[in-house]
Write a protein that holds these residues in place. Structure first.
Motif, short mmCIF file in Angstrom:
data_model
loop_
_atom_site.label_atom_id
_atom_site.label_comp_id
_atom_site.label_asym_id
_atom_site.label_seq_id
_atom_site.Cartn_x
_atom_site.Cartn_y
_atom_site.Cartn_z
N ALA A 48 0.81 -1.22 0.00
CA ALA A 48 0.00 0.00 0.00
C ALA A 48 0.84 1.27 0.00
O ALA A 48 0.47 2.26 -0.62
CB ALA A 48 -0.95 0.00 1.19
N ASP A 49 1.99 1.24 0.67
CA ASP A 49 2.79 2.46 0.77
C ASP A 49 3.44 2.88 -0.55
O ASP A 49 3.78 4.04 -0.73
CB ASP A 49 3.85 2.35 1.87
CG ASP A 49 4.85 1.24 1.63
OD1 ASP A 49 4.49 0.21 1.04
OD2 ASP A 49 6.03 1.41 2.03
N VAL A 50 3.58 1.97 -1.50
CA VAL A 50 4.17 2.31 -2.80
C VAL A 50 3.15 2.26 -3.93
O VAL A 50 3.47 2.61 -5.07
CB VAL A 50 5.39 1.41 -3.13
CG1 VAL A 50 6.49 1.61 -2.10
CG2 VAL A 50 4.99 -0.04 -3.26
N HIS A 53 2.57 5.50 -6.13
CA HIS A 53 3.71 5.77 -7.01
C HIS A 53 3.68 4.89 -8.25
O HIS A 53 3.83 5.38 -9.37
CB HIS A 53 5.04 5.57 -6.26
CG HIS A 53 6.20 5.47 -7.19
ND1 HIS A 53 6.76 6.56 -7.80
CD2 HIS A 53 6.90 4.38 -7.64
CE1 HIS A 53 7.75 6.17 -8.60
NE2 HIS A 53 7.86 4.85 -8.51
N GLU A 82 -6.01 9.76 -4.81
CA GLU A 82 -4.65 10.01 -5.31
C GLU A 82 -4.53 9.89 -6.82
O GLU A 82 -3.68 10.53 -7.43
CB GLU A 82 -3.63 9.03 -4.69
CG GLU A 82 -3.43 9.16 -3.22
CD GLU A 82 -4.20 8.10 -2.45
OE1 GLU A 82 -3.70 7.67 -1.40
OE2 GLU A 82 -5.30 7.71 -2.89
#
Length: 173
Positions: A48-50, A53, A82
């Motif tokens: 989830a954190d990347v 991007h 996002e």
């Protein structure tokens, strides 16, 4: 390597090493008949954190089919708003597949102004309005005024609106 085995291996690689998605995303078309489904599984394997991007990177650097896969996957990914800039990009194109995908369920994140203009572009390009997610819930008088103005312009040029645009005008009070 068998399709399912290739995809299972690729999903594992992407989960362990997110940059591996670049090669796997591009290769999915050679290994999987349901390339959009395969690319969606690859995106869902990202931590989830990347995820934001890589969603942005794969869309921005992708060919039209890869962009389509990203847009189609958006409502299935744990993202907030996002990825809205990707919708704006897709709406600016004349690729009706990308426009249609941009107006799928993830379009709930578009503000009303941008959404109305995207729907108007659908009418202009004869993209069936049945492809616009939540059309009946989001259509408003301002959209009706925009479509009505396009109708006047088209009729002055001796052309017609698509039938579903007329139905839309009939449904909006």
């Amino acid at each position: 390597m068998e399709q399912n085995a290739w995809l299972t291996d690729a999903v594992a690689r992407v989960g362990a090493d997110p940059p591996a998605i670049v090669r796997a995303f591009a290769s999915a078309g050679r290994h999987c008949p349901d390339v959009i489904g395969a690319r969606t599984r690859l995106l869902r394997a990202l931590p989830a954190d990347v995820l934001p991007h890589w969603v942005d990177d794969l869309y921005r650097h992708g060919d039209p089919n890869e962009k389509l896969a990203v847009l189609t996957a958006l409502p299935l990914l744990p993202l907030g708003a996002e990825a809205v800039p990707l919708l704006h990009d897709a709406i600016r194109t004349n690729d009706t597949r990308l426009l249609t995908a941009a107006l799928g369920p993830y379009a709930r994140h578009l503000d009303q102004h941008a959404w109305r203009h995207a729907v108007l572009k659908c009418v202009f390009l004869a993209v069936p309005l049945t492809n616009v997610h939540d059309l009946d819930q989001r259509a408003d008088r301002e959209l009706a005024a925009m479509v009505a103005a396009l109708r006047v312009e088209r009729e002055a040029a001796g052309r017609q609106l698509p039938p579903d645009a007329h139905r839309l005008l009939d449904r909006i009070p």
